[in-house]
Design a protein around this motif. Structure first.
Motif, PDB file in Angstrom:
ATOM      1  N   UNK A   1       0.860  -1.180   0.000  1.00 20.97           N
ATOM      2  CA  UNK A   1       0.000   0.000   0.000  1.00 20.97           C
ATOM      3  C   UNK A   1       0.901   1.236   0.000  1.00 20.97           C
ATOM      4  N   UNK A   2       1.095   1.831  -1.169  1.00 27.91           N
ATOM      5  CA  UNK A   2       1.940   3.017  -1.300  1.00 27.91           C
ATOM      6  C   UNK A   2       1.123   4.227  -0.843  1.00 27.91           C
ATOM      7  N   UNK A   3       1.530   4.821   0.258  1.00 26.95           N
ATOM      8  CA  UNK A   3       0.721   5.872   0.858  1.00 26.95           C
ATOM      9  C   UNK A   3       0.877   7.216   0.167  1.00 26.95           C
ATOM     10  N   UNK A   4       2.127   7.633  -0.091  1.00 30.64           N
ATOM     11  CA  UNK A   4       2.396   9.018  -0.453  1.00 30.64           C
ATOM     12  C   UNK A   4       3.007   9.262  -1.830  1.00 30.64           C
ATOM     13  N   UNK A   5       3.886   8.416  -2.374  1.00 25.28           N
ATOM     14  CA  UNK A   5       4.581   8.765  -3.628  1.00 25.28           C
ATOM     15  C   UNK A   5       3.583   9.120  -4.730  1.00 25.28           C
ATOM     16  N   UNK A   6       3.898  10.166  -5.491  1.00 24.94           N
ATOM     17  CA  UNK A   6       2.922  10.744  -6.411  1.00 24.94           C
ATOM     18  C   UNK A   6       3.152  10.449  -7.882  1.00 24.94           C
TER      19      UNK A   6
ATOM     20  N   UNK B   1      -0.025  15.016   6.053  1.00 31.27           N
ATOM     21  CA  UNK B   1       0.568  13.726   6.375  1.00 31.27           C
ATOM     22  C   UNK B   1      -0.267  12.945   7.366  1.00 31.27           C
ATOM     23  N   UNK B   2      -0.913  13.627   8.302  1.00 31.78           N
ATOM     24  CA  UNK B   2      -1.766  12.967   9.283  1.00 31.78           C
ATOM     25  C   UNK B   2      -2.915  12.239   8.594  1.00 31.78           C
ATOM     26  N   UNK B   3      -3.538  12.906   7.621  1.00 32.01           N
ATOM     27  CA  UNK B   3      -4.653  12.305   6.892  1.00 32.01           C
ATOM     28  C   UNK B   3      -4.170  11.129   6.052  1.00 32.01           C
ATOM     29  N   UNK B   4      -3.011  11.291   5.402  1.00 30.46           N
ATOM     30  CA  UNK B   4      -2.477  10.218   4.566  1.00 30.46           C
ATOM     31  C   UNK B   4      -2.171   8.986   5.416  1.00 30.46           C
ATOM     32  N   UNK B   5      -1.508   9.177   6.554  1.00 34.32           N
ATOM     33  CA  UNK B   5      -1.213   8.042   7.421  1.00 34.32           C
ATOM     34  C   UNK B   5      -2.469   7.368   7.937  1.00 34.32           C
ATOM     35  N   UNK B   6      -3.437   8.172   8.341  1.00 31.44           N
ATOM     36  CA  UNK B   6      -4.706   7.645   8.848  1.00 31.44           C
ATOM     37  C   UNK B   6      -5.429   6.843   7.766  1.00 31.44           C
ATOM     38  N   UNK B   7      -5.535   7.435   6.578  1.00 32.50           N
ATOM     39  CA  UNK B   7      -6.229   6.759   5.479  1.00 32.50           C
ATOM     40  C   UNK B   7      -5.523   5.475   5.055  1.00 32.50           C
ATOM     41  N   UNK B   8      -4.185   5.508   5.034  1.00 33.26           N
ATOM     42  CA  UNK B   8      -3.441   4.318   4.612  1.00 33.26           C
ATOM     43  C   UNK B   8      -3.703   3.152   5.552  1.00 33.26           C
ATOM     44  N   UNK B   9      -3.675   3.413   6.867  1.00 31.84           N
ATOM     45  CA  UNK B   9      -3.910   2.329   7.831  1.00 31.84           C
ATOM     46  C   UNK B   9      -5.349   1.831   7.755  1.00 31.84           C
TER      47      UNK B   9
END
Length: 416
Positions: free
Chosen positions: A139-144, A323-331
């Protein structure tokens, strides 16, 4: 439709410093193993998480707080498949080789069931290739970079955040309304930067065939010579500038450009600059009127975001960054995939992830079956200075589904 509300002075002035979040981290960490209180006395499902914590802490530390909050919520509700989730995290130091080494250690030594994370595009591509070779769900959270799900996409990799082309399309729609024909670009000289510039040029040129591209600047990531870069842009005499720099580089660019008058009478369209990670450090020096993508947490008024904001502030005594939203959504996405799969078998995870819907602070998103890209969107607006700090105003949320090509077309862009 995301509703917006006027900025609150209290909301803008009561936030704690960014690094308080890391100091407040209260999960149990033993040799890199972070777990929330166990959902049951059973063997945990182990998630291997890799990110550039020491290289870009402004984003990755709030990201860690985000996935920690989600982890605690998931385990407090009974875990997944009756088992707690546990995270074993590693720092890649912004180096693709270190990231692949970390991925291999997580899979072969720690026995993780899947991989999650990464920030920089070239690191995401490296871990994605490892996942393909080792047949591990990622699950790639951030790379665009678009390549992650298109030209170099694979069965094992799914991407959460809206890609460079998705955000470029959002910005190009606004840029096309400007009375500007001569454009220059500035972007970091690596995969993310080159991908973003190519996508924006294609999107804007399609909307405005009269546009002329008069200059490109490619400073090395994290090492911009802002004075020389600004002088080069001034010599090109553009009507408008597309900026892709971020982190300390964008701060240097803004300050030097302001000092030398680069932004006087020129429009600036800027990817990511509205994210608190990059806008907040500028304070009263934040630029005015830039068209940006970002995260105006203080101006979003939806039940989903209100619940997230309340929970995040209660847990961390701080305001969220993107980043908080990205981490939350990824998990949350990882947990949803495992639940739907009914196991941690890789093939089952892949099948479950295709087309899955996940509830997030930005509303429901789905991971498209054709290209494994989620429909998480982004906020578009303009920068302004309020009470001595940079904010986004005139915001609107753009659903990721609205700026993606049809699934059949996207599928054709992937390797056979």
């Amino acid at each position: 439709m995301v509703r917006t509300r006027r900025l609150s002075r209290r909301a803008l002035t009561t936030a704690a410093p960014a690094l308080v979040a890391l100091a407040a981290l209260a999960t149990l960490t033993v040799a890199g193993l972070a777990t929330a209180p166990p959902a049951a006395a059973q063997e945990p499902i182990r998630v291997g998480e890799i990110n550039s914590y020491t290289r870009l802490p402004a984003f990755t530390l709030p990201y860690r707080n985000g996935w920690t909050l989600a982890l605690e919520e998931i385990n407090a509700a009974g875990g997944v498949l009756g088992r707690p989730l546990a995270v074993i995290d590693r720092d890649d130091a912004g180096n693709p080789g270190d990231a692949v080494t970390a991925a291999n250690e997580l899979v072969t030594r720690e026995g993780v069931d899947l991989l999650m994370g990464t920030f920089f595009s070239h690191i995401g591509l490296a871990v994605s290739d490892y996942a393909k070779q080792r047949r591990v769900f990622f699950m790639a959270a951030e790379p665009l970079t678009d390549a992650l799900v298109w030209s170099k996409g694979n069965d094992y990799t799914f991407r959460l955040r809206p890609s460079t082309s998705m955000q470029a399309n959002m910005l190009a729609e606004e840029a096309a309304k400007l009375d500007a024909t001569r454009w220059a670009t500035i972007a970091p000289n690596y995969e993310y930067g080159t991908s973003a510039v190519a996508a924006f040029k294609a999107a804007l040129s399609a909307l405005r065939p009269d546009v002329e591209w008069v200059d490109e600047q490619w400073p090395p990531q994290g090492k911009i010579d802002a004075g020389a870069t600004v002088q080069a842009l001034l010599r090109a005499e553009p009507d408008a500038i597309f900026n892709v720099t971020f982190g300390p580089d964008v701060a240097r660019f803004v300050r030097e450009g302001t000092t030398r008058g680069l932004f006087e009478g020129r429009a600036v369209v800027s990817l990511l600059t509205g994210e608190p990670e990059y806008l907040d450090p500028l304070g009263a020096e934040a630029p005015e009127g830039w068209i940006v993508t970002g995260y105006p947490w203080y101006a979003i008024d939806t039940p989903e975001h209100d619940a997230f904001l309340e929970a995040y502030r209660a847990r961390w005594d701080d305001y969220p960054r993107l980043g908080s939203v990205v981490g939350y959504n990824a998990m949350k996405a990882v947990a949803a995939v495992i639940e739907k799969a009914g196991s941690t078998d890789t093939d089952a995870l892949i099948k479950a992830a295709r087309g899955i819907a996940v509830e997030t602070p930005f509303g429901r998103i789905t991971f498209r079956a054709a290209d494994h890209q989620s429909t998480m969107g982004a906020f578009v607006g303009r920068t302004a200075v309020r009470d001595g700090r940079g904010v986004m105003v005139d915001i609107r949320y753009v659903d990721g589904a609205a700026v993606l090509p049809p699934e059949e077309e996207a599928a054709a862009r992937r390797p056979e």
